[in-house]
Write an enzyme that holds these catalytic residues in place. Sequence first.
Site, mmCIF file in Angstrom:
data_model
loop_
_atom_site.group_PDB
_atom_site.id
_atom_site.type_symbol
_atom_site.label_atom_id
_atom_site.label_comp_id
_atom_site.label_asym_id
_atom_site.label_seq_id
_atom_site.Cartn_x
_atom_site.Cartn_y
_atom_site.Cartn_z
ATOM 1 N N SER A 25 0.812 -1.145 0.009
ATOM 2 C CA SER A 25 0.072 -0.271 0.210
ATOM 3 C C SER A 25 0.885 1.160 -0.034
ATOM 4 C CB SER A 25 -0.862 -0.001 1.054
ATOM 5 O OG SER A 25 -0.262 -0.184 2.362
ATOM 6 N N ASN A 73 -1.790 -2.601 12.967
ATOM 7 C CA ASN A 73 -3.093 -2.624 13.021
ATOM 8 C C ASN A 73 -3.792 -1.430 13.608
ATOM 9 O OD1 ASN A 73 -2.990 -4.956 11.622
ATOM 10 N ND2 ASN A 73 -3.947 -6.372 13.226
ATOM 11 N N THR A 128 -40.677 25.073 -9.187
ATOM 12 C CA THR A 128 -41.061 24.130 -8.786
ATOM 13 C C THR A 128 -41.404 22.967 -10.045
ATOM 14 O OG1 THR A 128 -43.378 24.084 -8.717
ATOM 15 C CG2 THR A 128 -42.243 24.601 -6.558
ATOM 16 N N HIS A 129 -40.936 21.934 -10.033
ATOM 17 C CA HIS A 129 -41.160 21.134 -11.315
ATOM 18 C C HIS A 129 -40.471 21.796 -12.422
ATOM 19 C CE1 HIS A 129 -44.304 18.608 -9.168
ATOM 20 N NE2 HIS A 129 -44.707 19.914 -8.818
ATOM 21 N N SER A 172 -15.142 25.721 -27.948
ATOM 22 C CA SER A 172 -15.302 24.431 -28.487
ATOM 23 C C SER A 172 -14.458 24.219 -29.633
ATOM 24 C CB SER A 172 -16.733 24.328 -29.217
ATOM 25 O OG SER A 172 -16.853 23.505 -30.431
ATOM 26 N N ASN A 198 -18.805 27.332 -22.858
ATOM 27 C CA ASN A 198 -19.456 26.236 -21.922
ATOM 28 C C ASN A 198 -18.867 26.447 -20.664
ATOM 29 O OD1 ASN A 198 -20.426 25.141 -24.469
ATOM 30 N ND2 ASN A 198 -18.312 24.366 -24.832
ATOM 31 N N GLN A 249 -7.223 -2.597 3.881
ATOM 32 C CA GLN A 249 -6.433 -1.714 3.047
ATOM 33 C C GLN A 249 -6.912 -0.907 1.900
ATOM 34 O OE1 GLN A 249 -1.990 -2.913 2.888
ATOM 35 N NE2 GLN A 249 -2.404 -2.856 0.648
ATOM 36 N N LYS A 280 -8.526 3.207 1.418
ATOM 37 C CA LYS A 280 -7.502 4.276 1.222
ATOM 38 C C LYS A 280 -7.687 4.984 0.039
ATOM 39 C CE LYS A 280 -4.210 2.805 4.544
ATOM 40 N NZ LYS A 280 -4.964 1.361 4.614
HETATM 41 N N1 ARG Z 1 -1.279 -1.659 5.073
HETATM 42 C C1 ARG Z 1 -2.121 -2.152 6.233
HETATM 43 C C2 ARG Z 1 -3.330 -1.289 5.578
HETATM 44 O O1 ARG Z 1 -3.492 -0.465 5.033
HETATM 45 C C3 ARG Z 1 -1.720 -1.970 7.394
HETATM 46 C C4 ARG Z 1 -0.991 -3.023 7.685
HETATM 47 C C5 ARG Z 1 -1.661 -3.897 8.554
HETATM 48 N N2 ARG Z 1 -1.327 -5.152 7.812
HETATM 49 C C6 ARG Z 1 -1.101 -6.444 8.346
HETATM 50 N N3 ARG Z 1 -0.989 -7.315 7.852
HETATM 51 N N4 ARG Z 1 -1.753 -6.673 9.806
HETATM 52 O O2 ARG Z 1 -4.501 -1.408 6.148
#
Ligand code: ARG
Length: 460
Positions: free
Chosen positions: A23, A110, A155-156, A277, A285, A322, A325
């Site tokens: 990640s 974690n 309205t509408h 355009s 536009n 993960q 994100k």
């Molecule tokens: N990279 C992980 C995440 O973005 C966090 C790490 C936790 N990974 C694990 N294997 N316990 O959530």
Amino acid sequence: MAQLWGGRFNKGVTAFVNDFNASIMFDNRFYRQDIRGSIAHVTMLAKQGILTDEERDVIIKGLEEILADMNEGKLEISTKYEDIHSLVESELIRRVGDTGKKLHTGRSRNDQVVLDMKMYVRDEAIEIRTLLVAWIRVLVGQMEKNLETYMPGFTHLQKAQPVTLAHHLGAYVEMAKRDVSRMDDSVARMGTCPLGSAALAGTTYPLDRAYTAELLGFDGPTANSMDSVSDRDHICEILFNMSVIMMHLSRFCEEVIMWASNEYRFVELDDAYCTGSSIMPQKKNADVAELIRGKVGRVYGALMSILTVMKGLPMAFNKDMQEDKEGLFDAIDTTKDCLIAAAGMLETAVFRPEVMRASATGGFINATDVADYLVNHGMPFRDAHGVTGRLVLRCIDLNCALDDLPLDEYRKESELFEADIYQTISLETCVNKRITVGCPNPKLMGETVVAYKAWLAENE
Ligand code: ARG
């Protein structure tokens, strides 16, 4: 490939799995929060006697140097490291040696990742709040200039009753103020610190979790270590909040697109917010407004994605998380850009009061006021509605407005009509005689603008 967990394995992952699993290419975005969290963690470890003060100082110095180097883009971000946590820890060990290996005492990635993301989301929520306030300032500025800019209310998408531009824009101020208060509510719920929950079950080290929380500006520690590492509600919430912001902006932009069209001509957008355009030389536009309207989809998509990722996940951490994100980051960038773009577009827009006024005088927009005239002269509203409906039909036959229908035509339908009907249904009277809280009456809207300005002064 420097894995933190290689000891139990006979061989490494394939190059493909390494990249699939990593990640780092997106979570490097919150390196500041990650390093801030680590500094608080070792400060607490030293206070508790788990690290010596010397060890703490060595680690903090190393972390601060890594932070400075990352700020300057000096560290290579690559899937050599699994995630930002691995990069910072490996880099620390490389720089300060064995003392760096003590950083991860009593914590897990974690709890670390939830801490980082919570801090990041809180920081971004505050930035979005600032942009919302700036957006409200622009809306209020245009309101102030347009308290007596009469226009049709719809309205509408059919002309309904006359309003003012200030009243219309005020609706968007109310939406944005609710968006601000939703952000505030959400941030208040993000006040608990997960650090020290470790992998899921806490730790045998005598951590002072309340102290870490305090160092990082949280209200206190989370109450359940399994919930700590499994909770992504803060991400769901900010994505919901951003979805509502984007929904509001898209409604505004839809109106701007219509108002800027040849058919309406209510507003002239600044050239700086329009594009042309490649083939039709006459085109100007409203691309910025259309893009904001279109970008809503990405933010809704990120909300749907996180809700789906979290659905049915058993306790506690699962790697699925993960996936919380990339959608979030894209939604944050998108929402911030759209707030900036909408504010700039409205601030530079030039409205055409005379066109709006002309539009408000057509379409029998004062028909309700004709009915109300009869009510004020003793007729029950339902009967007055019927009489006025017939008068509208008569106007359609004669191809005129209610303002131009001769008095004898009025009196054919009801003897209650007198010559003052014309004054009663004039555009100004229709708007200015409305007296209920929240209506377009310029005097009342003027008071609302004053209240908004006081709110702005408190929130900037
Ligand atoms: N990279 C992980 C995440 O973005 C966090 C790490 C936790 N990974 C694990 N294997 N316990 O959530």
